[in-house]
Design a protein around this motif. Sequence first.
Motif, PDB file in Angstrom:
ATOM      1  N   LEU A   1       0.826  -1.213   0.000  1.00 17.36           N
ATOM      2  CA  LEU A   1       0.000   0.000   0.000  1.00 17.36           C
ATOM      3  C   LEU A   1       0.858   1.259   0.000  1.00 17.36           C
ATOM      4  O   LEU A   1       0.534   2.243  -0.682  1.00 17.36           O
ATOM      5  CB  LEU A   1      -0.926  -0.025   1.210  1.00 17.36           C
TER       6      LEU A   1
ATOM      7  N   ALA B   1       2.276   2.068  -3.300  1.00 15.42           N
ATOM      8  CA  ALA B   1       1.277   2.641  -4.205  1.00 15.42           C
ATOM      9  C   ALA B   1       1.013   4.110  -3.908  1.00 15.42           C
ATOM     10  O   ALA B   1       0.166   4.730  -4.564  1.00 15.42           O
ATOM     11  CB  ALA B   1      -0.018   1.848  -4.099  1.00 15.42           C
TER      12      ALA B   1
ATOM     13  N   HIS C   1       0.156   5.529  -0.794  1.00 10.58           N
ATOM     14  CA  HIS C   1      -0.815   5.858   0.253  1.00 10.58           C
ATOM     15  C   HIS C   1      -0.138   6.015   1.609  1.00 10.58           C
ATOM     16  O   HIS C   1       0.972   5.518   1.839  1.00 10.58           O
ATOM     17  CB  HIS C   1      -1.889   4.781   0.316  1.00 10.58           C
TER      18      HIS C   1
ATOM     19  N   ASN D   1      -3.798  -5.481  -2.463  1.00 12.83           N
ATOM     20  CA  ASN D   1      -4.271  -5.255  -3.830  1.00 12.83           C
ATOM     21  C   ASN D   1      -5.775  -5.097  -3.868  1.00 12.83           C
ATOM     22  O   ASN D   1      -6.320  -4.346  -4.699  1.00 12.83           O
ATOM     23  CB  ASN D   1      -3.823  -6.414  -4.724  1.00 12.83           C
TER      24      ASN D   1
ATOM     25  N   LEU E   1      -6.396  -1.498  -2.978  1.00 14.18           N
ATOM     26  CA  LEU E   1      -6.095  -0.607  -4.108  1.00 14.18           C
ATOM     27  C   LEU E   1      -7.195  -0.639  -5.155  1.00 14.18           C
ATOM     28  O   LEU E   1      -7.609   0.402  -5.682  1.00 14.18           O
ATOM     29  CB  LEU E   1      -4.753  -1.008  -4.729  1.00 14.18           C
TER      30      LEU E   1
END
Length: 396
Positions: A21, A24, A26, A389, A392
């Motif tokens: 996470l 990605a 965040h 995932n 996301l």
Amino acid sequence: MTRQIAVIGAGPTGLMAAEVLARAGHAVTVFDQMPSVGRKLLMAGRGGLNLTHAEPLPLFLSRYGSARGWLEPIIAAFPPAALIEWCNQLGQPTFTGSSARVFPVAMKASPLLRAWLRRLDGLGVRLRARHRWTGWDPDGGLCFETPGGDVRDRPDATVLALGGASWPRLGSDAGWTAYLPDQIVAFRPANCGFVADWSAHLRDRFAGRPLKRLAIRFGSDRVMGEAVITAGGLEGGAIYALSSALRDAIQSAGSAMIMIDLRPDLERPALAERLAEPRRGQSLANILRKRAGLSPEAIGLVQEALHNGTDGTDLASLIKAVPVRLLAPAPIERAISCAGGVSPRALDGSLMLRRHPGVFAAGEMLDWEAPTGGYLLQACFSTGVAAANGVLAWLG
């Protein structure tokens, strides 16, 4: 767009979800009720951290039994090869042992965990220790008990990685089940020892002593390995490998009879030939030691069986199949792992709780089990990746 994401549980599952996470983009906060992170991982690594297994993937997946159907796509998406590559990128190279088990070269868990925490810190992941999750408030916010008082958090999404019910002193105490009613399959010990009604003589003389190079048969299953005589029964690798079948049989029938082959390297006719010579005044213990090559612990098991009424006329057959009745699994608090937890039916395909949109669950808190040998940690890492995932995709 940066979102606020809470991960509850700082074991390998939660930390892996946090890494995915944070990578990605965040803002991730990891909460854990213990004073420090990764306690069960560190315990698992005390004798060598068995990360995964190098056997072919179809055989690997078969180790998950009835959970294979829903775990297969999750593990296939982050398989053993991906976990090994992740370790290499972390600066923790691995090697494959003679049994195809995969370990970090450092063997211990602590170097890997330190490197991992440095990486997470570099990604901006925040760690909040001594935060015990106590469910949700009426507005859907997360509630925590801390030494400084109650705390609330309202993330955009949550990953629950709270562990199962084994080794509660390391943080996996299953207290979270109170906040997910009607979604839990009862916890049961897995990879555990079993209770046997030993005589005082065997218990006092041999408790804590190993039984090496044996084979244990239960039904159609036969496992080579080692075991340990405990004050209350038996434990060890060969027992753990049969623990799921033994546990279920005891639950159904009240007990389970195993047969222990104390000389699996020797066929019965050859053993019988050794034992056929006249005794010439020798004691049974001496004959078993000199002619059958049994250790004192193995001799103790043979004598225990005879004391319990087993026919000793055919001594070779008895040595090849010593009966031991198991009465119960050892307490779940001492089990290596457990079965039970959040039912797969309570989750969608992305591991999101159907009754709690935006809340995902992963790791040992889910209802699956596997033998030792790297299968447990692999599924923890893989479900952590899958839950992240899922977050996301849900945020997207």
